[in-house]
Scaffold this active site. Sequence first.
Site, PDB file in Angstrom:
ATOM      1  N   ASP A 185     -10.677   3.060   4.504  1.00 39.84           N
ATOM      2  CA  ASP A 185     -11.119   1.661   4.490  1.00 39.84           C
ATOM      3  C   ASP A 185     -12.639   1.567   4.369  1.00 39.84           C
ATOM      4  OD1 ASP A 185      -9.442  -0.500   4.480  1.00 39.84           O
ATOM      5  OD2 ASP A 185      -8.971  -0.381   6.613  1.00 39.84           O
ATOM      6  N   LYS A 235       0.832  -1.201   0.000  1.00 46.82           N
ATOM      7  CA  LYS A 235       0.000   0.000   0.000  1.00 46.82           C
ATOM      8  C   LYS A 235       0.873   1.260   0.000  1.00 46.82           C
ATOM      9  CE  LYS A 235      -3.723  -2.585   2.153  1.00 46.82           C
ATOM     10  NZ  LYS A 235      -4.516  -2.977   3.318  1.00 46.82           N
ATOM     11  N   GLN A 240      -4.204  -1.596   9.529  1.00 45.02           N
ATOM     12  CA  GLN A 240      -4.303  -2.931   8.928  1.00 45.02           C
ATOM     13  C   GLN A 240      -4.970  -3.901   9.907  1.00 45.02           C
ATOM     14  OE1 GLN A 240      -3.545  -3.595   5.768  1.00 45.02           O
ATOM     15  NE2 GLN A 240      -3.982  -5.768   5.875  1.00 45.02           N
TER      16      GLN A 240
END
Length: 306
Positions: free
Chosen positions: A125, A58, A102
């Site tokens: 997200d 990412k 994460q």
Amino acid sequence: MSATLIAQIIDGKEASARLKDAVAAAVADLKAKHNIVPGLATVLVGEDPASQVYVASKNKTAHALGMNSRQITLPADAPEADVLALIQKLNADPDVHGILVQLPVPKHIDSFKVITTTSPSKDVDGLHPESAGRLVAGGEALVPCTPMGCVMMAKDVLGDLSGLHAVVVGRSNLVGKPVASLLLNENCTVTIAHSRTKDLAAVCRTADILVAAVGRKEMIRGDWIKPGATVIDVGINRETQADGKNKLFGDVHFAEASQVAKFITPVPGGVGLMTVACLMVNTLKACVTQNGITNVVVPMRLPPRK
Ligand code: GUN
């Protein structure tokens, strides 16, 4: 007797490259017009090897597209309060437009607290209840990256999805529920199936679009698929082989399904690559929205193939 269909593979590498090119062009446009560079902050708690790979990818992708990106790593035993304090600090940092913690986080940390502490405007997200609510109820929202990627891929090969029957197998907040909402917004007729669904195979067999997000290796067999369907496989199931190497498997039995479907995503090389590209879309979108910018176009679908 009908002839055997060999499915066309939806190439995640090719598709994500197209999307990333479009994001990079928009990032350059944003810099030229406003001298603003989107900033992503990724947070990794602990040392899970798969998570380390995902987070590194990412950050690397963000840099490659001209964005700022920093990774903050906390030890696996970091107190929950430290993780929440870090998120609050990032919420207040004007150079950070997107925050991604994460998942999964270590067990002593409440992931719902992590998600709800993240400012909805920086929630790249799309997991905050406000983002999830906006997706369902309407209005501008940052939507979860994997579901966004699934729908972009389906639209890329099928065009208009109106009236198609989509069956989503799995009901997680990360994939199943948001992908069902996105498909409903595309005017699909949507069924959400899961582990308690009666005669799951028969339900899957009614799908024009089958999205598999259950986390069980090759659970969906060839005879569960309607001939000519589009199959989007979200599964990433790791298995250590006899030679000690890790191999990835989808939730769909690819060898069987590719004899029946018209379009299918492979694992690896399918949806996973689109997830990262969609995170870049969300980081750009968050930056543009936070700055009230209206003259930079954020790519919300895959550009046509050249
Ligand atoms: N772990 C697996 N997929 C994801 C994702 O999309 N976002 C985050 N934050 N963690 C994940």
